[in-house]
Design a protein around this motif. Structure first.
Motif, PDB file in Angstrom:
ATOM      1  N   MET A 601      15.953  74.166  60.621  1.00 47.01           N
ATOM      2  CA  MET A 601      14.875  75.052  61.045  1.00 47.01           C
ATOM      3  C   MET A 601      15.280  76.509  60.873  1.00 47.01           C
ATOM      4  O   MET A 601      16.382  76.891  61.253  1.00 47.01           O
ATOM      5  N   PRO A 602      14.411  77.357  60.308  1.00 46.34           N
ATOM      6  CA  PRO A 602      14.718  78.790  60.284  1.00 46.34           C
ATOM      7  C   PRO A 602      14.955  79.284  61.707  1.00 46.34           C
ATOM      8  O   PRO A 602      14.139  79.077  62.599  1.00 46.34           O
ATOM      9  N   GLY A 603      16.087  79.889  61.931  1.00 46.87           N
ATOM     10  CA  GLY A 603      16.430  80.314  63.278  1.00 46.87           C
ATOM     11  C   GLY A 603      17.063  79.236  64.115  1.00 46.87           C
ATOM     12  O   GLY A 603      17.295  79.431  65.314  1.00 46.87           O
ATOM     13  N   GLY A 604      17.369  78.080  63.509  1.00 44.17           N
ATOM     14  CA  GLY A 604      18.056  77.028  64.242  1.00 44.17           C
ATOM     15  C   GLY A 604      19.460  77.462  64.623  1.00 44.17           C
ATOM     16  O   GLY A 604      20.045  78.364  64.019  1.00 44.17           O
ATOM     17  N   THR A 605      20.025  76.788  65.608  1.00 43.08           N
ATOM     18  CA  THR A 605      21.337  77.211  66.117  1.00 43.08           C
ATOM     19  C   THR A 605      22.476  76.963  65.130  1.00 43.08           C
ATOM     20  O   THR A 605      23.560  77.532  65.288  1.00 43.08           O
ATOM     21  N   ALA A 606      22.267  76.117  64.122  1.00 41.96           N
ATOM     22  CA  ALA A 606      23.327  75.842  63.134  1.00 41.96           C
ATOM     23  C   ALA A 606      22.722  75.709  61.738  1.00 41.96           C
ATOM     24  O   ALA A 606      23.152  74.861  60.953  1.00 41.96           O
ATOM     25  N   THR A 607      21.743  76.539  61.438  1.00 42.88           N
ATOM     26  CA  THR A 607      21.053  76.439  60.155  1.00 42.88           C
ATOM     27  C   THR A 607      22.033  76.559  58.991  1.00 42.88           C
ATOM     28  O   THR A 607      22.881  77.445  58.960  1.00 42.88           O
ATOM     29  N   GLY A 608      21.911  75.631  58.037  1.00 39.54           N
ATOM     30  CA  GLY A 608      22.744  75.653  56.841  1.00 39.54           C
ATOM     31  C   GLY A 608      24.102  75.009  56.992  1.00 39.54           C
ATOM     32  O   GLY A 608      24.895  75.006  56.051  1.00 39.54           O
ATOM     33  N   LEU A 609      24.402  74.426  58.151  1.00 38.57           N
ATOM     34  CA  LEU A 609      25.724  73.853  58.385  1.00 38.57           C
ATOM     35  C   LEU A 609      25.722  72.326  58.350  1.00 38.57           C
ATOM     36  O   LEU A 609      26.603  71.678  58.916  1.00 38.57           O
ATOM     37  N   GLY A 610      24.728  71.750  57.681  1.00 38.61           N
ATOM     38  CA  GLY A 610      24.708  70.310  57.487  1.00 38.61           C
ATOM     39  C   GLY A 610      25.670  69.884  56.390  1.00 38.61           C
ATOM     40  O   GLY A 610      26.354  70.705  55.770  1.00 38.61           O
ATOM     41  N   VAL A 611      25.743  68.579  56.143  1.00 44.41           N
ATOM     42  CA  VAL A 611      26.608  68.044  55.086  1.00 44.41           C
ATOM     43  C   VAL A 611      25.890  68.216  53.756  1.00 44.41           C
ATOM     44  O   VAL A 611      24.800  67.669  53.574  1.00 44.41           O
ATOM     45  N   PRO A 612      26.439  68.968  52.819  1.00 48.52           N
ATOM     46  CA  PRO A 612      25.749  69.222  51.547  1.00 48.52           C
ATOM     47  C   PRO A 612      25.392  67.923  50.821  1.00 48.52           C
ATOM     48  O   PRO A 612      26.224  67.037  50.659  1.00 48.52           O
ATOM     49  N   GLY A 613      24.133  67.843  50.387  1.00 46.75           N
ATOM     50  CA  GLY A 613      23.689  66.704  49.601  1.00 46.75           C
ATOM     51  C   GLY A 613      23.447  65.444  50.397  1.00 46.75           C
ATOM     52  O   GLY A 613      23.179  64.385  49.807  1.00 46.75           O
ATOM     53  N   ARG A 614      23.513  65.517  51.708  1.00 48.44           N
ATOM     54  CA  ARG A 614      23.318  64.328  52.537  1.00 48.44           C
ATOM     55  C   ARG A 614      22.422  64.667  53.723  1.00 48.44           C
ATOM     56  O   ARG A 614      22.504  65.777  54.260  1.00 48.44           O
ATOM     57  N   PRO A 615      21.609  63.717  54.154  1.00 44.19           N
ATOM     58  CA  PRO A 615      20.857  63.945  55.385  1.00 44.19           C
ATOM     59  C   PRO A 615      21.815  63.985  56.566  1.00 44.19           C
ATOM     60  O   PRO A 615      22.723  63.150  56.674  1.00 44.19           O
ATOM     61  N   SER A 616      21.668  64.965  57.401  1.00 41.42           N
ATOM     62  CA  SER A 616      22.545  65.088  58.560  1.00 41.42           C
ATOM     63  C   SER A 616      21.768  65.654  59.721  1.00 41.42           C
ATOM     64  O   SER A 616      20.739  66.318  59.546  1.00 41.42           O
ATOM     65  N   ALA A 617      22.251  65.389  60.912  1.00 39.61           N
ATOM     66  CA  ALA A 617      21.566  65.808  62.123  1.00 39.61           C
ATOM     67  C   ALA A 617      22.612  66.052  63.193  1.00 39.61           C
ATOM     68  O   ALA A 617      23.681  65.444  63.178  1.00 39.61           O
ATOM     69  N   GLY A 618      22.304  66.934  64.124  1.00 42.47           N
ATOM     70  CA  GLY A 618      23.288  67.200  65.164  1.00 42.47           C
ATOM     71  C   GLY A 618      22.836  68.276  66.120  1.00 42.47           C
ATOM     72  O   GLY A 618      21.725  68.806  66.015  1.00 42.47           O
ATOM     73  N   LYS A 619      23.728  68.612  67.014  1.00 46.67           N
ATOM     74  CA  LYS A 619      23.373  69.565  68.061  1.00 46.67           C
ATOM     75  C   LYS A 619      24.576  70.406  68.445  1.00 46.67           C
ATOM     76  O   LYS A 619      25.679  69.886  68.635  1.00 46.67           O
ATOM     77  N   THR A 620      24.338  71.712  68.543  1.00 51.95           N
ATOM     78  CA  THR A 620      25.363  72.611  69.055  1.00 51.95           C
ATOM     79  C   THR A 620      25.445  72.484  70.567  1.00 51.95           C
ATOM     80  O   THR A 620      24.533  71.985  71.221  1.00 51.95           O
ATOM     81  N   GLY A 621      26.552  72.979  71.107  1.00 51.00           N
ATOM     82  CA  GLY A 621      26.705  73.024  72.558  1.00 51.00           C
ATOM     83  C   GLY A 621      27.556  74.211  72.951  1.00 51.00           C
ATOM     84  O   GLY A 621      28.625  74.429  72.367  1.00 51.00           O
ATOM     85  N   THR A 622      27.073  74.996  73.898  1.00 44.69           N
ATOM     86  CA  THR A 622      27.825  76.139  74.422  1.00 44.69           C
ATOM     87  C   THR A 622      27.630  76.183  75.926  1.00 44.69           C
ATOM     88  O   THR A 622      26.499  76.170  76.411  1.00 44.69           O
ATOM     89  N   THR A 623      28.717  76.211  76.670  1.00 48.38           N
ATOM     90  CA  THR A 623      28.594  76.226  78.120  1.00 48.38           C
ATOM     91  C   THR A 623      28.504  77.656  78.637  1.00 48.38           C
ATOM     92  O   THR A 623      28.717  78.619  77.902  1.00 48.38           O
ATOM     93  N   ASP A 624      28.173  77.789  79.914  1.00 44.79           N
ATOM     94  CA  ASP A 624      28.073  79.110  80.536  1.00 44.79           C
ATOM     95  C   ASP A 624      29.353  79.900  80.320  1.00 44.79           C
ATOM     96  O   ASP A 624      30.467  79.356  80.382  1.00 44.79           O
ATOM     97  N   SER A 625      29.187  81.184  80.058  1.00 41.48           N
ATOM     98  CA  SER A 625      30.308  82.115  79.866  1.00 41.48           C
ATOM     99  C   SER A 625      31.145  81.791  78.643  1.00 41.48           C
ATOM    100  O   SER A 625      32.267  82.274  78.502  1.00 41.48           O
ATOM    101  N   HIS A 626      30.630  80.920  77.753  1.00 43.08           N
ATOM    102  CA  HIS A 626      31.308  80.617  76.480  1.00 43.08           C
ATOM    103  C   HIS A 626      32.712  80.033  76.722  1.00 43.08           C
ATOM    104  O   HIS A 626      33.677  80.390  76.059  1.00 43.08           O
TER     105      HIS A 626
END
Length: 819
Positions: A601-626
């Motif tokens: 998604m444009p503006g997604g939390t990890a846009t462009g960081l998928g596996v090149p040439g393969r369908p991929s899906a995932g989720k970032t995670g950041t806790t309070d105060s990093h």
């Protein structure tokens, strides 16, 4: 004292008489029992009787031997043992090794019947004189070593000492017993069987038991490939292994080797020229020592080693309790075939250390685990720290495996997982009819302005909490938001609202059935903060949860073992890995579809960081105060969780209490506010790209129209109701209700004039209600026909200055919805 000496003398006379009789009759070479009939003299008769009364059947306990833990490619990860022994058949021992051992220990081995009368006579004299020399046959030595081994296995130190006694009453008694056992043994076993047992039982120094382990340890080869010089060196060690092993005593080992070479040449096993040439080779130059791998410190994969040994101690097939299971692992010669890809694990470790150094001055660590969906196989793991060997210390070193739970050697609690937990909320939402294309009402919130949720907002009975403040990383003014956008942008208030709608208990139950639990093994507390990742979890647990989505809804417990085989080659009944369906496959497909949003998604939390040439899906995670950051994601064939964070507590000056990574130099690079997309997601991309190499490109299953678009259901009739009654009716029908503003209507002011949308809507979607103004303004009059008028002169008419009037916002015109 006089009585004791008399007893010794009596026994010596008995033994001497027995030997004389044996020489005359030849019975020691031909049989076991000696008939007393015909024997002359009370002393001789007494000796015969004493010998016949001794036990004759030698019971040998199974030899302790090393087990082997193998990686997926057959390489050795570790060889746990209490005695470093590898039992091999005689055909796998080089003939020159067999001849060398016989040459130095018992050159007439194949000629006598277990007791060499000439050797026995020499041994008797030595024993009487208190000399510690021995002239036993190889069979007698085998008997002695067996008795000692049996005693040690039974933890009987007194019996172990008696088995090797060389003088006095104990020495004489032992010699008599050896004679009896040796003669009997020669009747029940062949010479080759005795030689095979000897070569597997003998101690060759430096913790190497048996010739196979000795060959591997000293020369990094097998017993089958030994040459005559190596064979001579090993054969010479058996007499005094504690002071002649070539690693610690190379001069003594060389002197002893040369004695063996001379004996081999004398007997014609090798030529004199070969013996001379071999003596010129320094023992030190012969050695190619292979370090022992009995501990994880020396393992090729030390962190996986500690994990798998702890895992094996949980397996009932290996014994009644963890202590017995560990003992069997160290003594039974088991072969444990694991799932680990060593090259992939090495790649993970090297890749992680490029971004987060081993012992990084910031105190930050990183770890990653790869799980195979549908099987639970642990394919690889790595972390930035180094496993200490010996007394190695420093910030880079720790024995703690950050990838696993505490019971497997992991951190005490695990690490907070942040927004990677939102995957579980999506799974619960889609399981309860909210579609992929659905929406949720997200309360207004920002970094400094939290949205507040109270117990009354929660739809189920989990109300053991007061107020839940939820912040977003960026400002959101409130309103409906699609699940796609909420997932891609990781909007906390949207997922908090979704949790309230589904129910805290309901969401946490879904997390639990998908394998999520605290790093210390405890169940997730039923607080709303768990839904947004406050739980402290291990990377392996997170990876296995995401693997459930990739497998189409089947959860499998992580497993590092394919099979366990005993020393005879029989497979132990481990049983199938307990995999079970926890989500509908259609739901899993829908979750995978939504998890593409952060990467695409444009503006997604990890846009462009998928596996090149393969369908991929995932989720970032950041806790309070990093404090902790993550990326957990999948392809159809793999699931990987990458953690980068703090609180690693190596015990070497690194804090165990988590702290913020903001403003730290990590891997030599200054970092401001560290998010999951900054370090963890690029690491995930690199690791998954390497792990997927050579795999066919597969697509995620497509979710059905029902899961994608949802069920359209009728919106309840709320026109004319009070706002509170209308809101309750809409929510009772399974929708999110929100105030959509005012609408011109003749219904009483303050009552509900209609809804948006009207008619029907997706089950679980947001439905707004309009509040009536109580009137409908009259339509404006049409413009009158203009007549030509004379313009007033500027001198007769003056303009008045008018202040612009403030206009009130007009209510939205809305169609009244009935039903």
């Amino acid at each position: 004292m006089i009585g004791k000496m008399a007893a010794v003398g009596n026994v010596l006379r008995l033994l001497a008489a027995f030997v004389v009789l044996a020489v005359v009759a030849g019975v020691l070479a031909a049989g076991l029992a000696i008939p007393a009939v015909g024997a002359t003299g009370s002393t001789v008769k007494g000796g015969v009787s004493l010998f016949n009364e001794l036990p004759g059947d030698l019971t040998q306990s199974p030899l302790n031997q090393q087990s082997r833990i193998l990686d997926a490619k057959g390489g050795v990860i570790a060889t746990p043992y209490s005695e470093n022994r590898i039992i091999v058949p005689l055909k796998r021992i080089a003939p020159i090794m067999q001849k060398a051992q016989i040459a130095i220990e018992d050159s007439r081995f194949y000629e006598h019947g277990g007791v060499d009368v000439r050797g026995l006579s020499r041994a008797l004299v030595s024993t009487v004189q208190g000399d510690k020399q021995g002239a036993s046959t190889l069979t007698q030595q085998y008997v002695k070593m067996t008795l000692q081994e049996n005693a040690l296995q039974n933890d009987d130190q007194e019996a172990a000492q008696a088995a090797v006694a060389r003088s006095g009453i104990e020495g004489i008694s032992r010699k008599l017993q050896e004679l009896k056992y040796a003669v009997k043994l020669e009747q029940t076993l062949t010479k080759d069987q005795i030689l095979e047992g000897y070569l597997n039982l003998a101690y060759y120094g430096d913790l190497a038991y048996g010739v196979e382990a000795a060959a591997e340890h000293y020369f990094s080869t097998s017993a089958a490939k030994l040459n005559y010089n190596q064979a001579a060196l090993l054969a010479g060690l058996v007499q005094q292994p504690g002071v002649t092993d070539p690693v610690h005593y190379p001069k003594a080992a060389q002197a002893r080797r040369d004695v063996v070479l001379d004996r081999m040449a004398q007997l014609g096993v090798i030529t004199a020229q070969q013996a001379t040439a071999a003596k010129k080779v320094p023992v030190k130059s012969m050695l190619k020592v292979k370090p022992a791998q009995n501990t994880c410190q020396r393992s090729s994969e030390p962190y996986f080693c500690t994990y798998i040994i702890a895992w094996l101690q949980q397996q009932k097939v290996l014994g009644a309790d963890p202590a017995e299971r560990l003992k069997n692992l160290n003594t039974k010669g088991l072969t444990i075939q694991t799932t680990l890809d060593p090259s992939l694990s090495d790649y993970i470790t090297k890749t992680l250390r490029k971004k987060v150094w081993a012992g990084d001055p910031s105190g930050v660590g990183a770890a990653a685990t790869i799980i195979q969906p549908g099987t639970g196989k642990v394919l690889a793991m790595g972390q930035t720290s180094k496993f200490p060997v010996g007394n190695q210390k420093g910030k880079a070193y720790t024995q703690q495996n950050w990838n696993v739970d505490a019971k497997y050697g992991g951190s005490t609690y695990g690490f907070q997982i942040g927004s990677t937990a939102k995957m579980y909320i999506l799974a619960d939402a889609l399981s309860n009819g909210i579609p992929v294309n659905g929406s949720v009402y997200a309360k207004a919130a920002g970094p400094s302005r939290p949205a507040y949720y109270s117990r009354s907002d929660n739809s189920d009975s989990c109300k053991d909490w007061q107020t839940w403040p939820v912040r977003n990383d960026s400002n959101w003014g409130g309103g409906p938001m699609s699940l796609w956008t909420a997932t891609g942008a990781s909007v906390n208030s949207a997922f908090a609202s979704l949790t309230m709608k589904l129910g805290v208990c309901h969401v946490i139950d879904t997390m639990t059935k998908m394998g999520l639990h605290m790093g210390n093994g405890a169940a997730l507390p039923k607080y709303p903060t768990m839904a947004l990742g406050a739980g402290t979890i291990s990377p392996m647990t997170v990876a296995s949860g995401y693997a459930t989505i990739a497998s189409g809804g089947i959860y499998c417990q992580p497993t590092p073992v394919v099979s366990i085989t005993d020393s005879t080659g029989k497979k132990l009944p481990l049983g199938a890995n307990p995999c079970k369906r926890v989500l509908d496959k259609d739901v899993a497909a829908g979750v995978a579809q939504l998890l593409k949003a952060p990467l695409t998604m444009p503006g997604g939390t990890a846009t462009g960081l998928g596996v090149p040439g393969r369908p991929s899906a995932g989720k970032t995670g950041t806790t309070d105060s990093h404090v902790q950051t993550w990326f957990a994601g999948i392809t159809p064939q793999l699931a990987t969780a990458v953690w980068v964070g703090t609180g690693i507590g190596t015990g070497n000056g690194v804090p165990s209490t988590p702290f913020s990574m903001a403003g730290k130099r990590i891997g030599g690079i200054y970092r401001g506010n560290v998010f999951g997309a900054d370090i963890a997601a690029p690491l995930w991309q690199s690791i998954m790209t390497r792990a997927s190499k050579g795999m066919p490109v597969e697509q995620f299953p497509k979710a059905s129209s029902k899961v994608t678009n949802g069920d359209y259901v009728k919106i309840p009739y709320v026109v004319g109701m009070s706002t509170s009654a209308a809101k309750a009716a809409i929510e009772d029908a399974g929708f999110d209700a929100y105030n959509a503003g005012q609408s011109y209507s003749t219904y009483p002011a303050g009552t509900v004039a209609g809804t948006t949308p009207s008619g029907s809507a997706l089950r679980g979607s947001s439905v707004g209600y309009y509040i009536s103004t109580g009137y409908v303004p009259k339509p404006p009059k049409p413009p009158a026909t203009q007549k030509t008028k004379k313009k007033p002169s500027s001198s007769s008419t003056s303009k008045k200055s008018e202040k612009p009037k403030k206009s009130k916002p007009k209510p939205k015109p809305t169609k009244t919805h009935h039903g």
